[in-house]
Design a protein around this motif. Structure first.
Motif, PDB file in Angstrom:
ATOM      1  N   ILE A  34      31.251 -38.352 -22.300  1.00 23.84           N
ATOM      2  CA  ILE A  34      30.081 -37.792 -22.967  1.00 23.84           C
ATOM      3  C   ILE A  34      29.963 -36.299 -22.699  1.00 23.84           C
ATOM      4  O   ILE A  34      29.493 -35.528 -23.545  1.00 23.84           O
ATOM      5  N   ALA A  35      30.442 -35.869 -21.526  1.00 20.62           N
ATOM      6  CA  ALA A  35      30.367 -34.447 -21.166  1.00 20.62           C
ATOM      7  C   ALA A  35      31.546 -33.649 -21.702  1.00 20.62           C
ATOM      8  O   ALA A  35      31.550 -32.413 -21.615  1.00 20.62           O
ATOM      9  N   ASP A  36      32.538 -34.338 -22.282  1.00 17.67           N
ATOM     10  CA  ASP A  36      33.739 -33.651 -22.753  1.00 17.67           C
ATOM     11  C   ASP A  36      33.494 -32.996 -24.111  1.00 17.67           C
ATOM     12  O   ASP A  36      32.726 -33.501 -24.935  1.00 17.67           O
ATOM     13  N   ASP A  37      34.179 -31.880 -24.355  1.00 19.90           N
ATOM     14  CA  ASP A  37      34.017 -31.149 -25.623  1.00 19.90           C
ATOM     15  C   ASP A  37      34.421 -31.993 -26.829  1.00 19.90           C
ATOM     16  O   ASP A  37      33.920 -31.782 -27.934  1.00 19.90           O
ATOM     17  N   ASN A  38      35.349 -32.945 -26.623  1.00 18.88           N
ATOM     18  CA  ASN A  38      35.843 -33.740 -27.749  1.00 18.88           C
ATOM     19  C   ASN A  38      34.919 -34.900 -28.108  1.00 18.88           C
ATOM     20  O   ASN A  38      35.168 -35.594 -29.089  1.00 18.88           O
ATOM     21  N   PHE A  39      33.846 -35.119 -27.340  1.00 18.66           N
ATOM     22  CA  PHE A  39      33.004 -36.284 -27.596  1.00 18.66           C
ATOM     23  C   PHE A  39      32.334 -36.215 -28.970  1.00 18.66           C
ATOM     24  O   PHE A  39      32.069 -37.248 -29.582  1.00 18.66           O
ATOM     25  N   THR A  40      32.076 -35.017 -29.453  1.00 17.74           N
ATOM     26  CA  THR A  40      31.503 -34.885 -30.804  1.00 17.74           C
ATOM     27  C   THR A  40      32.439 -35.505 -31.837  1.00 17.74           C
ATOM     28  O   THR A  40      31.993 -36.202 -32.764  1.00 17.74           O
ATOM     29  N   ASN A  41      33.736 -35.282 -31.675  1.00 13.15           N
ATOM     30  CA  ASN A  41      34.706 -35.880 -32.589  1.00 13.15           C
ATOM     31  C   ASN A  41      34.766 -37.394 -32.418  1.00 13.15           C
ATOM     32  O   ASN A  41      34.930 -38.130 -33.402  1.00 13.15           O
ATOM     33  N   VAL A  42      34.636 -37.868 -31.182  1.00 12.21           N
ATOM     34  CA  VAL A  42      34.618 -39.314 -30.937  1.00 12.21           C
ATOM     35  C   VAL A  42      33.447 -39.946 -31.669  1.00 12.21           C
ATOM     36  O   VAL A  42      33.589 -40.994 -32.320  1.00 12.21           O
ATOM     37  N   VAL A  43      32.281 -39.317 -31.587  1.00 14.27           N
ATOM     38  CA  VAL A  43      31.091 -39.841 -32.268  1.00 14.27           C
ATOM     39  C   VAL A  43      31.304 -39.869 -33.781  1.00 14.27           C
ATOM     40  O   VAL A  43      30.925 -40.825 -34.469  1.00 14.27           O
ATOM     41  N   GLN A  44      31.929 -38.836 -34.314  1.00 10.25           N
ATOM     42  CA  GLN A  44      32.199 -38.809 -35.748  1.00 10.25           C
ATOM     43  C   GLN A  44      33.143 -39.934 -36.164  1.00 10.25           C
ATOM     44  O   GLN A  44      32.966 -40.549 -37.216  1.00 10.25           O
ATOM     45  N   ASP A  45      34.121 -40.235 -35.309  1.00 11.01           N
ATOM     46  CA  ASP A  45      35.043 -41.333 -35.607  1.00 11.01           C
ATOM     47  C   ASP A  45      34.338 -42.679 -35.498  1.00 11.01           C
ATOM     48  O   ASP A  45      34.627 -43.607 -36.275  1.00 11.01           O
ATOM     49  N   ILE A  46      33.407 -42.798 -34.566  1.00 11.77           N
ATOM     50  CA  ILE A  46      32.598 -44.019 -34.464  1.00 11.77           C
ATOM     51  C   ILE A  46      31.760 -44.203 -35.729  1.00 11.77           C
ATOM     52  O   ILE A  46      31.644 -45.305 -36.272  1.00 11.77           O
ATOM     53  N   ALA A  47      31.187 -43.096 -36.220  1.00 18.01           N
ATOM     54  CA  ALA A  47      30.407 -43.160 -37.465  1.00 18.01           C
ATOM     55  C   ALA A  47      31.276 -43.594 -38.639  1.00 18.01           C
ATOM     56  O   ALA A  47      30.833 -44.359 -39.507  1.00 18.01           O
ATOM     57  N   LEU A  48      32.521 -43.130 -38.673  1.00 20.88           N
ATOM     58  CA  LEU A  48      33.433 -43.526 -39.749  1.00 20.88           C
ATOM     59  C   LEU A  48      33.733 -45.016 -39.678  1.00 20.88           C
ATOM     60  O   LEU A  48      33.748 -45.706 -40.715  1.00 20.88           O
ATOM     61  N   LEU A  49      33.959 -45.538 -38.473  1.00 22.36           N
ATOM     62  CA  LEU A  49      34.195 -46.975 -38.329  1.00 22.36           C
ATOM     63  C   LEU A  49      32.993 -47.769 -38.833  1.00 22.36           C
ATOM     64  O   LEU A  49      33.142 -48.789 -39.509  1.00 22.36           O
ATOM     65  N   ASN A  50      31.803 -47.283 -38.513  1.00 23.35           N
ATOM     66  CA  ASN A  50      30.591 -47.952 -38.976  1.00 23.35           C
ATOM     67  C   ASN A  50      30.509 -47.955 -40.500  1.00 23.35           C
ATOM     68  O   ASN A  50      30.154 -48.962 -41.120  1.00 23.35           O
TER      69      ASN A  50
END
Length: 432
Positions: A34-50
Motif C-alpha cells: 500500500i505504501a509502494d509507488d506502484n500500488f496505484t497501478n495495482v488498484v487500477q488493475d483490480i478495478a479492471l478485474l472488477n
C-alpha cells in the motif's frame, strides 16, 4: 505497442476474460504494498478485474503502518516466531493503523476522474465484521494477548455481497463473540477467506515476484509436493506466503499465484497470459500430459501446420487425424495444445514414434522429452521391444535421447512400403 500487436494481445487474452468472468478471486497484499509507488497501478488493475466480472475479495496487511504508529507513540513491540505480541497499547496502534489503511484502500478504489483508468468504474467497496477470531494464547511461554488467529469467515454474507457486484475488503483483524478485537496475520485471513469462499484463486502479492529457487530466480510453477520439498529453504516473507499457499491448495483452492506488487501489470500478466509473471502453486502440474481426445484435433492441426509447411512433418488431413487421434498424446496448457506425439504399432515388437511437435513458444521446456517418456512407457506396457522414428531435420535430438541410426531395410515390411524415398528421411531405432 503498435495497434496490430495490441489487437493480437487482446485476442489472445479473450479466453482468459471468458474463463475468469463470474469467478471468485481473493487478493492479498501486505502493508508494504500500500505504501509502494506502484500500488496505484495495482488498484487500477483490480478495478479492471472488477469491470470484467471477477468477484473480488481484498485482504490487506498493515505491519509497517502499525510499526509507524508505535514509533510515534514511542512504544516498542515484542515479536515471537515473527508474530507481534499485541498488548493493550499495541492494540490501540493496530486499531489506528488498520483504520488508516482501510480508508486509504477504499479512497483509492473510489477514484473516477475523467481521463483516468478508473473513470466510470463506480466501484462499491464493503467491509465489516466478517472475520471471527480467537486468541492465539500462550506459545513457548509467551502470552500473545491480543494477537489471534482466524476462527471463522462469514462466507455466506460475503458471497451475497459479491453476487451484488461489490468488492469485499477484509482487514488483518478479527473479532470474538465477546466483542474483543484481535490482531491477525494477513496470510491467515487470506488463506481462510479463500478456503471458506471456495475461491477459484488466491493471489498473494509480496515484495518479490514469486518464490525464489536456489539461484534466486523466480520459480514459475510448483505442485504441492514440490513446494513441500522446497519450503524449508525459504525464510521471512517468502516462507509465510508459501505456507499460506500450501495450506490453501491442500484445502481445495485450485490455484494460488504469488506475485510482486512492485512489478507494474503483474496482476494482468499473471491472469491474462499463458506464461504469467510470478509463481503458480497448484495441486497438480499446470501442463497436463494426457491421451488426445476428438476435440483436440483442431489444436493438433494448428500445432502441426507450421512444421508441415516447412517440410519437417508429412502433411496430415483432418480426416486422417480424426481417424488416428487415439494414437496421439498431447500436452495442454490452459486449453492450448503446446506439444504432441503419436505411437503407431507396426509389428508385434516394433512401433513408430511419429508426429513429435512442440509449439515454437514452448521449445526448450522439456515438453518433447516428457512426451517421449510417455510414448516409451506406453510402448513397454504394450510389450514392444523397439521404437523407431523417421526424421529429416531433428536427428540430433533423437540421438541425444538414446536413438541410434539404422537402415530403411531394418524397418518393418509394412513401414518400408510406405517409406517416401523423395523425402529421404533418416531412420533411428531405440531398444526398450
Amino acid at each position: 505497442m503498435n495497434p496490430t500487436d495490441y489487437v493480437q494481445w487482446f485476442r489472445q487474452s479473450s479466453p482468459y476474460i471468458n474463463a475468469h468472468r463470474g469467478k471468485t478471486f481473493v487478493i492479498m497484499f501486505e502493508g508494504d504494498a500500500i505504501a509502494d509507488d506502484n500500488f496505484t497501478n495495482v488498484v487500477q488493475d483490480i478495478a479492471l478485474l472488477n469491470s470484467l466480472g471477477v468477484q473480488l475479495v481484498l485482504v490487506h496487511g498493515a505491519r509497517p503502518q502499525i510499526d509507524s504508529v508505535l514509533s510515534t507513540l514511542n512504544i516498542q513491540s515484542q515479536f515471537h516466531n515473527d508474530l507481534r505480541v499485541t498488548d493493550a497499547q499495541a492494540l490501540n496502534a493496530v486499531k489506528a493503523a488498520v483504520g488508516m489503511v482501510k480508508a486509504d484502500v477504499e479512497s483509492r478504489l473510489s477514484v473516477g476522474l475523467p481521463n483516468s483508468p478508473m473513470h466510470g468504474a463506480r466501484i462499491r467497496v464493503v467491509s465489516g465484521n466478517f472475520v471471527t477470531a480467537k486468541p492465539l494464547g500462550v506459545i513457548d511461554g509467551v502470552d500473545f494477548q491480543h494477537t489471534g488467529e482466524v476462527r471463522r469467515i462469514e462466507h455466506q454474507a460475503i458471497a451475497e455481497l459479491l453476487a451484488q457486484r461489490n468488492i469485499v475488503l477484509l482487514s488483518c483483524v478479527g473479532y470474538s463473540p465477546s466483542g474483543e478485537m484481535f490482531n491477525l496475520s494477513v496470510e491467515d485471513v487470506a488463506q481462510h477467506a479463500a478456503v471458506s469462499l471456495r475461491a477459484d484463486k488466491l493471489i498473494i502479492m509480496g515484495a518479490r515476484a514469486g518464490l525464489p529457487d536456489a539461484d534466486n530466480d523466480t520459480i514459475k510453477e510448483l505442485t504441492c509436493v514440490d513446494l513441500e520439498q522446497h519450503i524449508h529453504s525459504l525464510q521471512g516473507e517468502p516462507r509465510h506466503h508459501a505456507d499460506a499457499a500450501l495450506k490453501a491448495v491442500r484445502q481445495g483452492v485450485p490455484r494460488v499465484h504469488l506475485l510482486g506488487y512492485q512489478n507494474d501489470g503483474a496482476l494482468l500478466q499473471e491472469l491474462f497470459t499463458r506464461e504469467g509473471t510470478g509463481t503458480l502453486v497448484s495441486q497438480y502440474a499446470y501442463d497436463q500430459l494426457r491421451a488426445a481426445r476428438n476435440d483436440d484435433v483442431a489444436g493438433i492441426l494448428e500445432l502441426l501446420r507450421p512444421l508441415e509447411e516447412q517440410g519437417i512433418l508429412v502433411r496430415r488431413s483432418r480426416e486422417l487425424l480424426e481417424n488416428e487421434i487415439h494414437r496421439f498424446y498431447v500436452i495442454e496448457r490452459d486449453g492450448m495444445i503446446t506439444a504432441c506425439a503419436a505411437l503407431y504399432p507396426y509389428s508385434d515388437d516394433q512401433a513408430e514414434l511419429a508426429c513429435v511437435a512442440v509449439h515454437q513458444d514452448y521449445r526448450g521446456t522439456n515438453r518433447g522429452q516428457r512426451l517421449l517418456e510417455q510414448i516409451e512407457q506406453e510402448a513397454r506396457r504394450r510389450s514392444y521391444k523397439q521404437l523407431f522414428v523417421l526424421t529429416t531435420r531433428t536427428a540430433h535430438w533423437f540421438v541425444e535421447h538414446g536413438f541410434v541410426a539404422g537402415a530403411v531395410e531394418a524397418l518393418p515390411q509394412e513401414r518400408q512400403r510406405l517409406y517416401n524415398w523423395q523425402r529421404n528421411s533418416k531412420v533411428f531405432f531405440k531398444p526398450l
